[in-house]
Design an enzyme around this catalytic site. Structure first.
Site, PDB file in Angstrom:
ATOM      1  N   ILE A 153       0.833  -1.205   0.000  1.00  0.00           N
ATOM      2  CA  ILE A 153       0.000   0.000   0.000  1.00  0.00           C
ATOM      3  C   ILE A 153       0.870   1.258   0.000  1.00  0.00           C
ATOM      4  O   ILE A 153       0.616   2.203  -0.755  1.00  0.00           O
ATOM      5  CB  ILE A 153      -0.965  -0.007   1.201  1.00  0.00           C
ATOM      6  CG1 ILE A 153      -1.913  -1.210   1.106  1.00  0.00           C
ATOM      7  CG2 ILE A 153      -1.763   1.290   1.264  1.00  0.00           C
ATOM      8  CD1 ILE A 153      -2.761  -1.446   2.342  1.00  0.00           C
ATOM      9  N   ASP A 172      11.127   2.526   6.349  1.00  0.00           N
ATOM     10  CA  ASP A 172      10.699   1.144   6.573  1.00  0.00           C
ATOM     11  C   ASP A 172      11.787   0.457   7.388  1.00  0.00           C
ATOM     12  O   ASP A 172      12.920   0.948   7.438  1.00  0.00           O
ATOM     13  CB  ASP A 172      10.492   0.416   5.224  1.00  0.00           C
ATOM     14  CG  ASP A 172       9.583  -0.809   5.353  1.00  0.00           C
ATOM     15  OD1 ASP A 172       9.868  -1.667   6.206  1.00  0.00           O
ATOM     16  OD2 ASP A 172       8.596  -0.900   4.602  1.00  0.00           O
ATOM     17  N   ASP A 258      -9.105   5.875   9.217  1.00  0.00           N
ATOM     18  CA  ASP A 258     -10.051   4.853   8.742  1.00  0.00           C
ATOM     19  C   ASP A 258     -10.116   3.682   9.724  1.00  0.00           C
ATOM     20  O   ASP A 258     -10.983   2.832   9.624  1.00  0.00           O
ATOM     21  CB  ASP A 258      -9.598   4.351   7.358  1.00  0.00           C
ATOM     22  CG  ASP A 258     -10.581   3.365   6.732  1.00  0.00           C
ATOM     23  OD1 ASP A 258     -11.801   3.663   6.751  1.00  0.00           O
ATOM     24  OD2 ASP A 258     -10.147   2.302   6.247  1.00  0.00           O
ATOM     25  N   GLU A 263     -13.270  -0.382  17.444  1.00  0.00           N
ATOM     26  CA  GLU A 263     -14.241  -0.291  16.338  1.00  0.00           C
ATOM     27  C   GLU A 263     -15.477  -1.103  16.699  1.00  0.00           C
ATOM     28  O   GLU A 263     -15.335  -2.167  17.292  1.00  0.00           O
ATOM     29  CB  GLU A 263     -13.606  -0.837  15.044  1.00  0.00           C
ATOM     30  CG  GLU A 263     -12.445   0.032  14.572  1.00  0.00           C
ATOM     31  CD  GLU A 263     -11.786  -0.472  13.289  1.00  0.00           C
ATOM     32  OE1 GLU A 263     -12.348  -1.347  12.618  1.00  0.00           O
ATOM     33  OE2 GLU A 263     -10.688   0.016  12.983  1.00  0.00           O
ATOM     34  N   HIS A 281     -13.609   2.195   8.632  1.00  0.00           N
ATOM     35  CA  HIS A 281     -12.759   1.080   8.159  1.00  0.00           C
ATOM     36  C   HIS A 281     -13.191   0.592   6.769  1.00  0.00           C
ATOM     37  O   HIS A 281     -13.542  -0.576   6.574  1.00  0.00           O
ATOM     38  CB  HIS A 281     -12.777  -0.082   9.171  1.00  0.00           C
ATOM     39  CG  HIS A 281     -11.581  -0.979   9.052  1.00  0.00           C
ATOM     40  ND1 HIS A 281     -11.003  -1.611  10.126  1.00  0.00           N
ATOM     41  CD2 HIS A 281     -10.841  -1.352   7.967  1.00  0.00           C
ATOM     42  CE1 HIS A 281      -9.967  -2.331   9.720  1.00  0.00           C
ATOM     43  NE2 HIS A 281      -9.853  -2.196   8.414  1.00  0.00           N
ATOM     44  N   ILE A 282     -13.148   1.522   5.813  1.00  0.00           N
ATOM     45  CA  ILE A 282     -13.609   1.217   4.455  1.00  0.00           C
ATOM     46  C   ILE A 282     -12.459   1.075   3.462  1.00  0.00           C
ATOM     47  O   ILE A 282     -12.682   1.005   2.258  1.00  0.00           O
ATOM     48  CB  ILE A 282     -14.569   2.315   3.937  1.00  0.00           C
ATOM     49  CG1 ILE A 282     -13.907   3.700   4.027  1.00  0.00           C
ATOM     50  CG2 ILE A 282     -15.889   2.274   4.689  1.00  0.00           C
ATOM     51  CD1 ILE A 282     -14.673   4.796   3.309  1.00  0.00           C
ATOM     52  N   GLY A 283     -11.224   1.034   3.967  1.00  0.00           N
ATOM     53  CA  GLY A 283     -10.052   1.031   3.079  1.00  0.00           C
ATOM     54  C   GLY A 283     -10.130   0.033   1.931  1.00  0.00           C
ATOM     55  O   GLY A 283      -9.798   0.357   0.790  1.00  0.00           O
ATOM     56  N   ALA A 284     -10.564  -1.174   2.238  1.00  0.00           N
ATOM     57  CA  ALA A 284     -10.585  -2.219   1.204  1.00  0.00           C
ATOM     58  C   ALA A 284     -11.978  -2.413   0.608  1.00  0.00           C
ATOM     59  O   ALA A 284     -12.203  -3.319  -0.186  1.00  0.00           O
ATOM     60  CB  ALA A 284     -10.102  -3.542   1.800  1.00  0.00           C
TER      61      ALA A 284
HETATM   62  P1  NAD Z   1       2.776  -4.901   3.620  1.00  0.00           P
HETATM   63  O1  NAD Z   1       3.102  -6.076   4.460  1.00  0.00           O
HETATM   64  O2  NAD Z   1       2.870  -5.027   2.146  1.00  0.00           O
HETATM   65  O3  NAD Z   1       3.721  -3.670   4.066  1.00  0.00           O
HETATM   66  C1  NAD Z   1       3.944  -3.325   5.398  1.00  0.00           C
HETATM   67  C2  NAD Z   1       5.317  -2.684   5.486  1.00  0.00           C
HETATM   68  O4  NAD Z   1       5.503  -2.160   6.814  1.00  0.00           O
HETATM   69  C3  NAD Z   1       6.479  -3.672   5.242  1.00  0.00           C
HETATM   70  O5  NAD Z   1       7.333  -3.185   4.229  1.00  0.00           O
HETATM   71  C4  NAD Z   1       7.172  -3.734   6.597  1.00  0.00           C
HETATM   72  O6  NAD Z   1       8.568  -3.944   6.506  1.00  0.00           O
HETATM   73  C5  NAD Z   1       6.864  -2.364   7.152  1.00  0.00           C
HETATM   74  N1  NAD Z   1       7.044  -2.263   8.605  1.00  0.00           N
HETATM   75  C6  NAD Z   1       6.820  -3.184   9.575  1.00  0.00           C
HETATM   76  N2  NAD Z   1       7.120  -2.682  10.788  1.00  0.00           N
HETATM   77  C7  NAD Z   1       7.545  -1.408  10.584  1.00  0.00           C
HETATM   78  C8  NAD Z   1       7.997  -0.380  11.446  1.00  0.00           C
HETATM   79  N3  NAD Z   1       8.065  -0.547  12.772  1.00  0.00           N
HETATM   80  N4  NAD Z   1       8.360   0.789  10.898  1.00  0.00           N
HETATM   81  C9  NAD Z   1       8.299   0.979   9.550  1.00  0.00           C
HETATM   82  N5  NAD Z   1       7.891   0.035   8.696  1.00  0.00           N
HETATM   83  C10 NAD Z   1       7.509  -1.138   9.204  1.00  0.00           C
HETATM   84  O7  NAD Z   1       1.324  -4.436   4.067  1.00  0.00           O
HETATM   85  P2  NAD Z   1       0.269  -3.554   3.242  1.00  0.00           P
HETATM   86  O8  NAD Z   1      -0.522  -4.437   2.372  1.00  0.00           O
HETATM   87  O9  NAD Z   1       0.955  -2.405   2.639  1.00  0.00           O
HETATM   88  O10 NAD Z   1      -0.690  -3.100   4.439  1.00  0.00           O
HETATM   89  C11 NAD Z   1      -0.275  -2.150   5.388  1.00  0.00           C
HETATM   90  C12 NAD Z   1      -1.309  -1.999   6.492  1.00  0.00           C
HETATM   91  O11 NAD Z   1      -2.578  -1.650   5.975  1.00  0.00           O
HETATM   92  C13 NAD Z   1      -1.559  -3.242   7.353  1.00  0.00           C
HETATM   93  O12 NAD Z   1      -1.647  -2.851   8.701  1.00  0.00           O
HETATM   94  C14 NAD Z   1      -2.903  -3.718   6.918  1.00  0.00           C
HETATM   95  O13 NAD Z   1      -3.554  -4.429   7.946  1.00  0.00           O
HETATM   96  C15 NAD Z   1      -3.577  -2.402   6.636  1.00  0.00           C
HETATM   97  N6  NAD Z   1      -4.749  -2.486   5.756  1.00  0.00           N
HETATM   98  C16 NAD Z   1      -5.843  -1.732   6.076  1.00  0.00           C
HETATM   99  C17 NAD Z   1      -6.971  -1.750   5.255  1.00  0.00           C
HETATM  100  C18 NAD Z   1      -8.173  -0.916   5.570  1.00  0.00           C
HETATM  101  O14 NAD Z   1      -9.281  -1.344   5.298  1.00  0.00           O
HETATM  102  N7  NAD Z   1      -8.017   0.279   6.101  1.00  0.00           N
HETATM  103  C19 NAD Z   1      -6.981  -2.560   4.108  1.00  0.00           C
HETATM  104  C20 NAD Z   1      -5.849  -3.295   3.800  1.00  0.00           C
HETATM  105  C21 NAD Z   1      -4.742  -3.248   4.632  1.00  0.00           C
END
Ligand code: NAD
Length: 307
Positions: A153, A172, A258, A263, A281-284
């Site tokens: 993301i 990261d 979001d 929640e 929480h509508i991200g996806a």
């Molecule tokens: P991803 O696993 O592809 O990327 C996460 C990144 O965070 C990785 O590169 C990891 O190395 C990094 N990371 C871990 N710990 C860290 C720290 N302490 N400091 C900095 N970076 C760190 O995940 P993604 O698909 O990009 O999703 C990211 C987040 O979004 C997750 O928490 C996921 O649950 C959330 N999400 C929310 C919704 C929503 O509806 N709002 C939808 C999908 C995903």
């Protein structure tokens, strides 16, 4: 075909059902199943599928004697007890790339809404107020966007924001994708530098012990007073009480959330603040993301069964 039996516990895009049935699997689609009912019947299924509504607990997993795969039609795996699953040799899979564009577009919308205060203008008109003079905005072009966590993301967001001529700062804990870094002219930074330098800070890390309250009161004191925080990752990553105080006292410019520590976030005090945007929480929750996630999970399951 395979003859495994599948329990789908939440509402998922019908394409998943189709992929599984086309491959001979026996699917029980029970989008309203209760935790009690899951405990009663989980022992007969080889594959269990959830989205967001259902949590698969240790107690359920201990009864799941035939289960080979637990699948989440989404990204975050915090509604599956992964430790318990591992102990029982059950594979836990997710749809890692399903939501990346949907969430990144939501963040883009949040930034535009915050920068022009469109939500506030809309609320005011509904209340009979014409805030033309008060609602002087800023532009995103040339502003610094700090992205914490450059996974699926975070990177998608970086690419979209670059299209608006924002400057992208990234942090990261693992090495950042070089191709992405080059493409968006990424400025790599440590967390403190990112927080000090950014006009917008968007968080895209998983919720872990190490990321719980990653953005806390102390960190907020280092940010620009005009900085805006956007959290679409998981609620626990930002300290909401600290965020409330910082915005209320004028030490931060605003926020868009979001996801929340609790929640549904009904009654959340952040809703008192005008420069805060809250969504449920509508991200996806886009048609495209849901069907992509269902396709990804369907394909992954078939691949695993083929060995
Ligand atoms: P991803 O696993 O592809 O990327 C996460 C990144 O965070 C990785 O590169 C990891 O190395 C990094 N990371 C871990 N710990 C860290 C720290 N302490 N400091 C900095 N970076 C760190 O995940 P993604 O698909 O990009 O999703 C990211 C987040 O979004 C997750 O928490 C996921 O649950 C959330 N999400 C929310 C919704 C929503 O509806 N709002 C939808 C999908 C995903």
């Amino acid at each position: 075909g395979f003859d495994d039996s599948v329990l789908i516990c939440d509402e998922v895009d019908p394409v998943l059902n189709k992929i599984l049935q086309d491959n001979g699997l026996k699917v029980s689609y029970e989008p309203k199943i209760t935790p009690e009912q899951i405990k009663e019947k989980i022992s007969t299924f080889n594959i269990v599928i959830v989205r967001s509504r259902t949590t698969i607990t240790r107690e359920m997993i201990e009864k799941a004697d035939k289960c080979k795969i637990i699948a989440r039609v989404g990204v975050g795996l915090d509604n599956v007890d992964q430790v318990a699953a591992k102990e029982k040799n059950i594979r836990v899979i997710n749809a890692a790339e399903g939501a990346m564009n949907a969430v990144a577009e939501l963040v883009l919308g949040f930034m535009l809404t915050l920068s022009r205060q469109t939500a506030r203008g809309d609320r005011a008109i509904r209340n009979g107020q014409w805030l033309k003079n008060e609602l002087k905005g800023t532009e995103l072009r040339g502003k610094y966007l700090g992205i914490i966590g450059l996974g699926n993301i975070g990177k998608r967001l970086g690419r979209l924001a670059r299209g608006l001529n924002m400057n992208i700062i990234g942090y990261d804990v693992v090495p950042i994708d070089e191709e992405f870094a080059k493409e968006v002219g990424l400025m790599k930074a440590d967390l403190d530098t990112l927080l000090q330098s950014s006009d917008y800070i968007s968080i895209h890390v998983p919720l872990l012990d190490s990321t719980y309250h990653l953005i806390n009161a102390q960190k907020m004191t280092t940010m620009k007073k005009t900085a805006k925080i956007i959290n679409t990752s998981r609620g626990g990553v930002v300290d909401e009480d600290a965020l409330y105080e910082a915005i209320k006292n004028g030490n931060l410019g605003g926020a868009a959330l979001d996801v929340f520590e609790k929640e549904p976030a009904i009654g959340n005090k952040l809703a008192e603040l005008d420069n805060v945007i809250l969504t449920p929480h509508i991200g996806a929750q886009t048609k495209e993301a849901q069907s992509l996630a269902a396709n990804i999970i369907g394909e992954k399951i078939i691949q695993i069964l083929r060995g």
